[in-house]
Design a protein around this motif. Structure first.
Motif, mmCIF file in Angstrom:
data_model
loop_
_atom_site.group_PDB
_atom_site.id
_atom_site.type_symbol
_atom_site.label_atom_id
_atom_site.label_comp_id
_atom_site.label_asym_id
_atom_site.label_seq_id
_atom_site.Cartn_x
_atom_site.Cartn_y
_atom_site.Cartn_z
ATOM 1 N N PHE A 6 0.848 -1.183 0.000
ATOM 2 C CA PHE A 6 0.000 0.000 0.000
ATOM 3 C C PHE A 6 0.885 1.235 0.000
ATOM 4 O O PHE A 6 1.728 1.412 0.872
ATOM 5 N N VAL A 7 0.712 2.100 -0.998
ATOM 6 C CA VAL A 7 1.498 3.325 -1.098
ATOM 7 C C VAL A 7 0.737 4.492 -0.477
ATOM 8 O O VAL A 7 1.298 5.288 0.262
ATOM 9 N N GLY A 8 -0.573 4.585 -0.771
ATOM 10 C CA GLY A 8 -1.329 5.683 -0.180
ATOM 11 C C GLY A 8 -2.764 5.763 -0.637
ATOM 12 O O GLY A 8 -3.135 5.246 -1.684
ATOM 13 N N SER A 9 -3.556 6.408 0.191
ATOM 14 C CA SER A 9 -4.951 6.709 -0.111
ATOM 15 C C SER A 9 -5.036 8.207 -0.363
ATOM 16 O O SER A 9 -4.416 9.002 0.360
ATOM 17 N N LEU A 10 -5.780 8.596 -1.377
ATOM 18 C CA LEU A 10 -5.800 9.987 -1.827
ATOM 19 C C LEU A 10 -4.359 10.479 -2.005
ATOM 20 O O LEU A 10 -3.940 11.506 -1.495
ATOM 21 N N TYR A 11 -3.615 9.679 -2.757
ATOM 22 C CA TYR A 11 -2.184 9.919 -2.971
ATOM 23 C C TYR A 11 -1.991 11.207 -3.770
ATOM 24 O O TYR A 11 -2.503 11.363 -4.873
ATOM 25 N N TRP A 12 -1.222 12.119 -3.208
ATOM 26 C CA TRP A 12 -1.020 13.447 -3.762
ATOM 27 C C TRP A 12 0.011 13.448 -4.872
ATOM 28 O O TRP A 12 1.092 12.875 -4.738
ATOM 29 N N LEU A 13 -0.347 14.096 -5.984
ATOM 30 C CA LEU A 13 0.580 14.345 -7.093
ATOM 31 C C LEU A 13 0.529 15.831 -7.427
ATOM 32 O O LEU A 13 -0.542 16.446 -7.384
ATOM 33 N N GLU A 14 1.673 16.387 -7.782
ATOM 34 C CA GLU A 14 1.699 17.752 -8.284
ATOM 35 C C GLU A 14 2.240 17.726 -9.703
ATOM 36 O O GLU A 14 3.314 17.171 -9.960
ATOM 37 N N VAL A 15 1.480 18.314 -10.616
ATOM 38 C CA VAL A 15 1.874 18.380 -12.019
ATOM 39 C C VAL A 15 1.639 19.812 -12.486
ATOM 40 O O VAL A 15 0.512 20.313 -12.394
ATOM 41 N N ASP A 16 2.679 20.451 -12.958
ATOM 42 C CA ASP A 16 2.607 21.849 -13.416
ATOM 43 C C ASP A 16 1.949 22.761 -12.384
ATOM 44 O O ASP A 16 1.146 23.629 -12.723
#
Length: 132
Positions: A6-16
């Motif tokens: 398990f890496v994450g729930s509502l896993y945050w990414l930022e793009v531009d």
């Protein structure tokens, strides 16, 4: 399931400079690939596929390491839209499954049996809040 981290729930990414949140992110140790899981409360909509495709591309570009395989995406919906799902997936080249209708038909043979069944996923997700 076996092999899943398990890496994450509502896993945050930022793009531009924009924020995005993946519903559930896993890493499969045996398959050496990320598994992006999107949960939807209603029937499948074609725009879900574009969002999942975006997440897969971002994860592969931002997180995948040398030796990792391309990521896999799963969309779990509460209702069925077989024809809509079939049309949306028709020319897709990434391994993406939609609910139990497309999962076993679309995934490449080498992924089948290494990913959990829809029933196994549903049993694990009974306590997870589903967003539209």
């Amino acid at each position: 399931g076996v092999g899943f981290a398990f890496v994450g729930s509502l896993y945050w990414l930022e793009v531009d400079g924009e924020e995005f949140f993946i519903d559930q992110l896993f890493y499969h140790l045996k398959l050496r690939r990320y598994v992006v899981l999107e949960l939807k409360a209603g029937k499948f909509k074609p725009e879900y596929l574009g969002k999942l495709n975006f997440y897969l591309s971002a994860i592969d570009d931002l997180m995948r390491e040398e030796g990792d395989n391309l990521s896999v995406g799963l969309i779990l919906c509460r209702g069925e839209s077989k024809t809509v799902a079939e049309y949306a997936l028709r020319d897709m080249t990434k391994p993406i499954g939609i609910s139990n209708y497309e999962l076993t038909k679309i995934l490449p043979e080498n992924l089948r049996g290494n990913l959990p069944t829809i029933e196994e996923i549903e049993a694990e997700l009974k306590t997870v809040k589903i967003r539209n």
